[in-house]
Design an enzyme around this catalytic site. Structure first.
Site, short mmCIF file in Angstrom:
data_model
loop_
_atom_site.label_atom_id
_atom_site.label_comp_id
_atom_site.label_asym_id
_atom_site.label_seq_id
_atom_site.Cartn_x
_atom_site.Cartn_y
_atom_site.Cartn_z
N PRO A 128 5.38 -4.34 3.71
CA PRO A 128 5.93 -4.91 2.48
C PRO A 128 4.86 -4.99 1.40
CG PRO A 128 6.62 -6.19 4.39
CD PRO A 128 5.59 -5.22 4.87
N GLU A 129 5.21 -4.61 0.19
CA GLU A 129 4.29 -4.68 -0.93
C GLU A 129 4.77 -5.78 -1.87
OE1 GLU A 129 3.47 -0.79 -2.56
OE2 GLU A 129 3.85 0.18 -0.64
#
Length: 268
Positions: A2-3
């Site tokens: 996840p960014e």
């Protein structure tokens, strides 16, 4: 992994669902998820309330009466809100009982995610030596120019360096560089002032659009909270086969151990 947009999506979804609720109990099923003593972790959090919802880079930060609960999802960490009577799915490592009657369950197949209780007065500006947030005024062309001075790393590696800017990951770095017309393997020492300005502008634009789209849901990442990311429908190069602008085949190059997607025509 996840960014920034995915973490922001998870944070805002949790804020909508559990803001103000009291933690009635905590169960740590896999102790290594917690940094420090699991029993102390449970004791400190019981009776506290989810009062503030913050993000620093890829870190989730939940502000409570006298502490901050830090959570880093790493590769495959996910949160589920479920009823106590629902069966725990495999790889559920931490369970928070909530005053509203539900349970907040942390699940992590790879077991890389971590949680930690931080002091309430933790300086988030210097937290983990993270660079400025992309939307902060401090992230500017002048900042990029000063940061890259004396460095020769690829531009892609610069964008992924969390000490440079907090929250940018592999997917969005590829998209930012495509929007700027810069090849990922180019040395950051060769950036021109106009390109530094473009990096700031395109970073903010792309991340903003990704947040509005709920992030990017590809491979193993999902928000698991009833939100499906749609930004992958807007990707121009990452995991693409051909360039939507010129029709040339997208190339893939390993840079800093990461797969970098780029168009050899549009990115000179």
């Amino acid at each position: 992994m996840p960014e920034l947009p995915e973490v922001e999506t998870v944070l805002r979804t949790l804020e909508h669902r559990i803001a103000g609720q009291e933690i009635t109990e905590v169960r740590v099923i896999w102790g290594k998820t917690v940094i420090g003593d699991p029993d102390e972790f449970c004791r400190r959090l019981k009776g506290r309330h989810f009062l503030r919802f913050m993000r620093r880079g890829k870190y989730l930060l939940f502000g409570m009466e006298d502490c901050i609960l830090m959570s880093h999802l790493r590769m495959e960490g996910k949160y589920f809100i479920q009823k106590p009577e629902e069966k725990l799915i495999p790889h559920t490592h931490v369970v928070f009982g909530l005053s509203g009657g539900d349970e907040l369950r942390y699940n992590d197949t790879r077991k890389f995610g971590r949680m930690e209780i931080l002091p309430a007065d933790t300086d988030l500006n210097t937290f983990h030596d993270l660079g400025p947030e992309p939307f902060d005024e401090a992230f500017s062309a002048e900042y990029i120019h000063a940061w890259r001075r004396g460095r020769t790393m690829p531009v892609k590696s610069m964008l992924l360096n969390q000490n440079f800017c907090a929250g940018i990951g592999n997917i969005y770095a590829d998209e930012i560089l495509f929007a700027c017309g810069i090849r990922p393997g180019r040395s950051c020492s060769r950036l021109k002032r106009k390109e530094e300005e473009m990096i700031v502008t395109e970073t903010r634009r792309i991340l903003h659009e990704a947040i509005l789209a709920g992030g990017t849901t590809i491979r193993s990442y999902t928000s698991s909270l009833g939100v499906t990311g749609l930004f992958q429908l807007s990707c121009k190069v990452h995991t693409m086969k051909t360039c939507s602008t010129c029709g040339h085949d997208i190339k893939i190059r390993r840079i800093g151990g990461r797969s970098s997607y780029y168009c050899p025509v549009c990115q000179k």
